[in-house]
Design an enzyme around this catalytic site. Sequence first.
Site, PDB file in Angstrom:
ATOM      1  N   TYR B 440       0.815  -1.231   0.000  1.00  0.00           N
ATOM      2  CA  TYR B 440       0.000   0.000   0.000  1.00  0.00           C
ATOM      3  C   TYR B 440       0.844   1.276   0.000  1.00  0.00           C
ATOM      4  CZ  TYR B 440      -0.283  -0.179   5.291  1.00  0.00           C
ATOM      5  OH  TYR B 440      -0.051  -0.225   6.634  1.00  0.00           O
ATOM      6  N   GLU B 441       0.163   2.369  -0.197  1.00  0.00           N
ATOM      7  CA  GLU B 441       0.816   3.681  -0.350  1.00  0.00           C
ATOM      8  C   GLU B 441       1.779   3.654  -1.545  1.00  0.00           C
ATOM      9  OE1 GLU B 441      -0.461   6.055   1.580  1.00  0.00           O
ATOM     10  OE2 GLU B 441       0.675   7.423   0.308  1.00  0.00           O
ATOM     11  N   GLY B 442       1.390   2.938  -2.604  1.00  0.00           N
ATOM     12  CA  GLY B 442       2.232   2.760  -3.793  1.00  0.00           C
ATOM     13  C   GLY B 442       3.064   1.500  -3.659  1.00  0.00           C
TER      14      GLY B 442
END
Lengths: 595, 595
Positions: B440-442
């Site tokens: 997550y978060e890229g």
Amino acid sequence: MPNLTIPVEETMFLLKEVFGLEQLNTLPGYEEATDDLVEAILTEAGKFCTEVVLPTNRVGDTEGCTLHEDGRVTTPSGFKQAWEQYVEAGWMGLTVDPQYGGQGLPVTLNVILNEYIGTASLAFSMYPGLTQGAYAAMNVHASDAIKNTYLPKMAEGKWTGTMNLTEAHCGTDLGLLRTKAVASDDGSYKITGSKIFISAGDHDLAENIVHLVLARIEGAPKGTKGISLFVVPKFLPDSDNNPGDANHVSVGKIEEKMGIHGNSTCVMNFDGSTGWLVGAENGGLKAMFVMMNEARLGVAVQGLTQSEAAYQHARDYAMERLQGRSLTGPKNPDGPADPLIVHPDIRRMLMTMRSFNEAARAFCVYASMQSDIAHKHPDEKVRQQADDRLSLLTPVLKGHLTDVGFDNAVLGQQVFGGHGYIEETGASQFVRDARIAMIYEGANGIQALDLVGRKLMANGGRGIMALFQELGAYVEKHAADEALVPYILPLKAGAEDLQKATMWFGNNALGNPDHAGAGSVDYMHLFGTVMLGYMWAQMAEVATKNQDESRKSFFDTKLALAKFYMERTMPTTAMRRDRIMVGADSLMALPAEAF
Amino acid sequence: MPNLTIPVEETMFLLKEVFGLEQLNTLPGYEEATDDLVEAILTEAGKFCTEVVLPTNRVGDTEGCTLHEDGRVTTPSGFKQAWEQYVEAGWMGLTVDPQYGGQGLPVTLNVILNEYIGTASLAFSMYPGLTQGAYAAMNVHASDAIKNTYLPKMAEGKWTGTMNLTEAHCGTDLGLLRTKAVASDDGSYKITGSKIFISAGDHDLAENIVHLVLARIEGAPKGTKGISLFVVPKFLPDSDNNPGDANHVSVGKIEEKMGIHGNSTCVMNFDGSTGWLVGAENGGLKAMFVMMNEARLGVAVQGLTQSEAAYQHARDYAMERLQGRSLTGPKNPDGPADPLIVHPDIRRMLMTMRSFNEAARAFCVYASMQSDIAHKHPDEKVRQQADDRLSLLTPVLKGHLTDVGFDNAVLGQQVFGGHGYIEETGASQFVRDARIAMIYEGANGIQALDLVGRKLMANGGRGIMALFQELGAYVEKHAADEALVPYILPLKAGAEDLQKATMWFGNNALGNPDHAGAGSVDYMHLFGTVMLGYMWAQMAEVATKNQDESRKSFFDTKLALAKFYMERTMPTTAMRRDRIMVGADSLMALPAEAF
């Protein structure tokens, strides 16, 4: 349910074109194993796995096994039906001695069958897997009376087997075990103790369960020298050899594990259960070790299975999922985005997995052929060479293939992005299931110690020297073949790193054994990387000779994967060599309390 | 519940002796952040984490969150009580602007606090984490009216925040998103659409939940240029700024995930919900990107947290568990076996983890100090340099620390052998929880692309050139210091590998951008490895100067870990450099259908 293609074509390529099936079907007793028969069997096995075994995989994970209040253990929905079909089709007896009702085919075919079943459902594959392990130990060590009682039932799959080694306070260090055996007047023993982590310990698939149990006979020496092996059935066979009286074997609980939920991992309690010696008194460890090569090869294959399943799963997603645009311009300009497969890093992950899978499969087939040769070849020297080779490679197979298999399942999950973290997608299960193979049947750190502490030096280093000679000759033979240079040169460099690291151990580990322990895991992976490179070189050799236009794309893919492996994985060998050669000093510098 | 020591002493060593807290408390507004105050706060934070947060960790995993039939979501037992204590103690406002009720301390302290909370319970830490993220985006972009309505409530922890970006068909590729916003006459919008993977999406901790939602205003341009950011509260604030009418925000389901079960990851449905623009129309991505450095640093820290928790857990087991004998003779001759810690390979695993943890912590503290300097330094040039540095390092922090953090959790699990695979032991949870941070978060592949495709070339490469200059000067300055040679020489070699790889991209990636994509992940890890080496060199520098006999063992341990890192982890840089420099050809050779 995801699609799954069982790689029969890959296997046949290895058997027929890379290693030569004649290595097997010229062995006495294996004459039947012709190309056609083997292909027919594997094709049928593939069909069985996708149609019958695959549907058990997800439900096995989500439902898990259940211990009921009355002490019964049930498997997840569908396992019993799949098992019945497995028994019905006779898969259990594929390579079993005809004397006990089997088909007597080469063991190699069973290793391949296990790969296919494990790729479809790892948890399901453990039920036959454990039975094969117990069968093998009994076949070598048990009395004829025991063999005649149990082996036909196990060969049929009516009765299944387990291995009861671990206790709560002792896993690797079996010398500490406490389960007791007290001799009865009739030559049997009363077994009392508790075992943990018993795969397929109890379930509803078979009418009886044959436990092999390590225990200590009253008055036996301390440590590993006082351990004996017993067969302890769940139900005592009656005079018609049917399951009779219950034998005071009960399930304490089913363990809650990270994965392989479809397999019932039990705490087994033996409470004065009747058992019979398998092998000599106090010869329990020896009896277990006989089957270890086979069992460890089986777990090595499990590493491959989860990497293969994860690869196909991630590949399918990468072809379908539209996200982002190619760095070199749209490849699907009419769509809202390009499929993931256009992105170099997605390809890097997929090719890392696949270039491992195909070489690992070759390595497993190669190793299992060594097992058949070691058992059946008429020439004692050839048998010994094959046995040396298999023995040397077993910890490499187990440790390298399961560590990398897990890493690859993690890569497969990464291809899915956020969806990979959601259980419904299925990618998480491959990771969670793959994780166990690094631990059981001897944790990988133990494999590495077995390799550097025992296997390298066995028989004065005869096994490793023969391998170096073979690798050297192979490289020399093909060094001038221009088409093979991209594969041979990296293999040569890797093999040199392996030799240097081996010599370093030779020069340093006797003086300080911690040097061997400190570099053992790196050495195991260095070794595995070189062996997979050797497999790729041999596959590339076949590919470069192909003249058949209709198979061009098959062989082009092989060469692309071989090149990828040589460029991306082989460079790890130099790093591992360097790590090994720094030795143990920085590891042992800290006092324990500083950790 | 396992023991946990919150590493306050480590943090203070970094702040006071390695980087210098005066870098922070000489910044305008941060004068209060003296050594004594910071140490008092961190000590209190540590106590809070072990006493209040740690008990939520296992129960969070085993119970998970529940969506009730009436649409309410409840968190696992004890989360609500822990959250109340968190709010009560004012932790939420530690570094928040006093204008909104916060204590206005340096952001660095919040990064450290988040590390401590995440080490105690990753799932719990996400509730404040997401709130901080939403707060930061609104603080920069929202109107004063919105800020005055929401920020004081969020600073207090009475209301929590979420980030609603992902939709089922679009994760990374936000340009594809479909959630609609229709303007109302009063300046608000009606938001309609469905978002997935919404961490802390709904729960029973706060009286209101502030959703930041990316949506497309009717008639907006296609792709990323037509995306706007909205604040959409669960309950519309009434005239007293209390939660009023429900706002048609509902939970579709709670996702079943591999880990972080204690956090409610929801499918959120917005059904004509009222929202207000945050930032400019169609400026949604820009508004999100402002907070990305901070959010990604937060996820980087999560990688460290699980590695730290796994280390302490495995270390305790290795000290207690008796299994096998030392290769150099019994170390616990009166006991049945030696503790695991005597085995070099167990030490290898533990030191791999710890030598990462301490350097990763230094890297996070260093990066968060850059963030404070970038915001607060009076000299614009210094601010810009700090911003350049943080911007360059952010993808390295996020990608390297979360990938290695996960690997280390897997190592920790391996120390437990079979027990590591049993959920009760707790080692599996660290692995399963750590896994999300890579996604997550890229996802980390996206971090790597951000690094090579954007950050390297930003402002003509100003950031990377400044870093190379600094590294070169550092190495030159200390090259003659004999005590530092074991740390400086490997750092020098690593930095040279990084420079070579960077130059290779410079010379090749413009001609074929796939070359950048093909080497991006290796480059990110090469970069991370060098930065952690740089952290170790600086810590070793302090250690070699120590004259205080009472701290000798603290610093001896530092030097042993630094040496281990240089010997065992640094050699990976050459391998990664070589992999990068083979380029994309073998990756792109296969047609998609050959996969």
